[in-house]
Design an enzyme around this catalytic site. Structure first.
Site, PDB file in Angstrom:
ATOM      1  CG  ASN A  92      24.440  21.433  63.536  1.00  0.00           C
ATOM      2  OD1 ASN A  92      25.571  21.830  63.806  1.00  0.00           O
ATOM      3  ND2 ASN A  92      23.454  21.474  64.402  1.00  0.00           N
TER       4      ASN A  92
ATOM      5  CG  ASP B 283      35.548  20.888  59.996  1.00  0.00           C
ATOM      6  OD1 ASP B 283      34.585  20.827  60.779  1.00  0.00           O
ATOM      7  OD2 ASP B 283      36.731  20.890  60.375  1.00  0.00           O
TER       8      ASP B 283
ATOM      9  CG  ASP C 173      31.238  23.950  60.610  1.00  0.00           C
ATOM     10  OD1 ASP C 173      32.117  24.812  60.811  1.00  0.00           O
ATOM     11  OD2 ASP C 173      31.340  22.779  61.025  1.00  0.00           O
TER      12      ASP C 173
ATOM     13  NE  ARG D  71      31.725  33.282  63.508  1.00  0.00           N
ATOM     14  CZ  ARG D  71      32.393  32.154  63.680  1.00  0.00           C
ATOM     15  NH1 ARG D  71      32.197  31.427  64.773  1.00  0.00           N
ATOM     16  NH2 ARG D  71      33.245  31.716  62.773  1.00  0.00           N
TER      17      ARG D  71
ATOM     18  CG  ASP E  98      32.976  21.519  63.726  1.00  0.00           C
ATOM     19  OD1 ASP E  98      33.464  20.601  63.052  1.00  0.00           O
ATOM     20  OD2 ASP E  98      33.382  22.692  63.654  1.00  0.00           O
ATOM     21  CG  HIS E  99      35.059  20.480  68.324  1.00  0.00           C
ATOM     22  ND1 HIS E  99      35.979  20.887  67.386  1.00  0.00           N
ATOM     23  CD2 HIS E  99      34.755  21.602  69.040  1.00  0.00           C
ATOM     24  CE1 HIS E  99      36.221  22.176  67.523  1.00  0.00           C
ATOM     25  NE2 HIS E  99      35.486  22.630  68.516  1.00  0.00           N
TER      26      HIS E  99
ATOM     27  CG  ASP F 142      36.136  18.082  63.111  1.00  0.00           C
ATOM     28  OD1 ASP F 142      35.678  17.786  61.997  1.00  0.00           O
ATOM     29  OD2 ASP F 142      36.265  19.258  63.506  1.00  0.00           O
TER      30      ASP F 142
END
Length: 390
Positions: free
Chosen positions: A53, A109, A112, A117, A130-131, A134
């Protein structure tokens, strides 16, 4: 004192997040064969102690810095306008810096999720974070690109045509999340990678040769900005809308989606339609022509309320809960619009516009901050650092 521990998520939504599984598909050729190999290489240089993040927010910060830079240097979008020589043109270094910052934002972006993972910290908060950011960037980046062309009609687009292009860009971003709300699967649009690289390349070219490079007309009178405009509308009509419509149709035919009724399926379209209708009425009927007097404020208000609507849709589709049909930010927006249409005082409308922009921005930041803090408490994690579970 502002309460940043307000809980926007109810128990049903939190339970939905507990069951959430990441379900996304990327079929873009540029993404698969170019960007993902590049991001896989870049993420190897990122220390494992860096929280995903933090990468996401850092990328968003580069977008904000670019937006603020152009806001300070070209507030009214006149710097690249040949019809207003009283406004000095932007230096080439500003465009080159914008190309670097947007590239960094795009790269951060892109890595991340790979960092999540890599560190074993994947979860619903990361995708929502994230979204959500965005969705804000979707309304900020076009404002920086507009400074390349300016707002004049000689070589660029007027503020009204750019307003409708902004609506189209925002709707293009919204559509895949509307699709996932009904199908349960997020297909990443092909146009995202091409649009980001297009933005970076255009900024870089402008940084090398200057904004004058884009000031020409073809033999039939079509100007450069019109080509960009048609490209954006064309990509929506030829790629985005048909593919999303087909994917939703296919999910119903094969019974792989949520199989909602028609009225429930189109619920996410209601709030964004209300937003576009209210704002369009305002800019077209404003007695003091507010869009011409301060277009940047209108674009920021539109993009901020849109981001709030989109974030709430993302929460709904990730938690498998019912989408909100009304956004409370419509109330102050309507109050300002009605006051502007009936009072008809130029100075008052401008002041109300500034107040509205500051209010919706603060409200959206409050929503996002409280949302992240509530999810961190629920999942017992930190947002910007990796918590030691041992």
């Amino acid at each position: 004192m502002i309460n940043f521990d307000y809980e926007y998520l109810d128990s049903e939504q939190l339970a939905g997040f507990d069951k959430y599984k990441y379900n996304c598909k990327d079929t873009g050729l540029l993404s698969i064969y170019v960007m993902h190999p590049f991001w896989n290489w870049v993420v190897e240089f990122c220390p494992k102690k860096v929280a995903p993040n933090l990468l996401t927010f850092s990328g968003f910060a580069f977008t904000v810095i670019t937006t603020v830079m152009f806001m300070i240097m070209d507030y009214y979008f006149y710097a690249s306008d040949e019809e207003h020589p009283e406004f000095p043109p932007l230096p080439r270094w500003a465009f080159m810096l914008a190309a670097i910052f947007i590239f960094l934002a795009y790269t951060l972006d892109g890595i991340d999720g790979k960092q999540a993972r890599k560190t074993g910290t994947s979860g619903p908060l990361g995708e929502l974070f994230d979204h959500g950011l965005d969705s804000y960037s979707a309304g900020l980046i076009p404002l920086t690109v507009y400074s390349i062309f300016g707002r004049g009609d000689l070589y660029s687009l007027g503020v009204y045509r750019f307003y409708f292009m902004m609506c189209n860009i925002l709707l293009n971003f919204y559509s895949p999340h509307f699709e996932k709300y009904n199908t349960g699967l997020l297909f990443l649009p092909w146009g995202y990678d091409f649009s980001m690289w297009g933005t970076i390349i255009v900024f870089a070219i402008t940084g090398v040769v200057g904004h004058e490079f884009w000031q020409f007309r073809l033999e039939n009178g079509i100007k450069t900005a019109t080509i960009f405009e048609l490209t954006i509308y064309g990509s929506a009509l030829l790629t985005n809308v048909p593919i999303i419509a087909y994917n939703i149709y296919k999910s119903y035919k094969e019974k792989t989606g949520y199989m909602r009724t028609f009225s429930e399926a189109i619920r996410p379209l209601v709030p964004v339609t209300i937003l576009f209708v209210i704002c369009t009425i305002w800019v077209l009927l404003s007695p003091t022509r507010i869009l011409e007097r301060d277009p940047r404020m209108i674009y920021l208000i539109l993009g901020t309320i849109f981001s709030n609507i989109c974030c709430r849709l993302i929460v709904s589709q990730m938690s498998s809960s019912r989408c909100d049909i009304f956004n409370w930010l419509f109330i102050p927006l309507l109050l300002v619009v009605v006051s502007s249409l009936f009072v008809k005082i130029a100075f008052l409308e401008l002041i109300l516009t500034y107040i509205l922009c500051a209010f919706v921005t603060a409200a959206h930041i409050h929503y996002g901050t409280c949302l992240v803090r509530q999810m961190c408490r629920h999942f017992d994690i930190n947002c910007f650092s990796i918590k030691n579970k041992n």
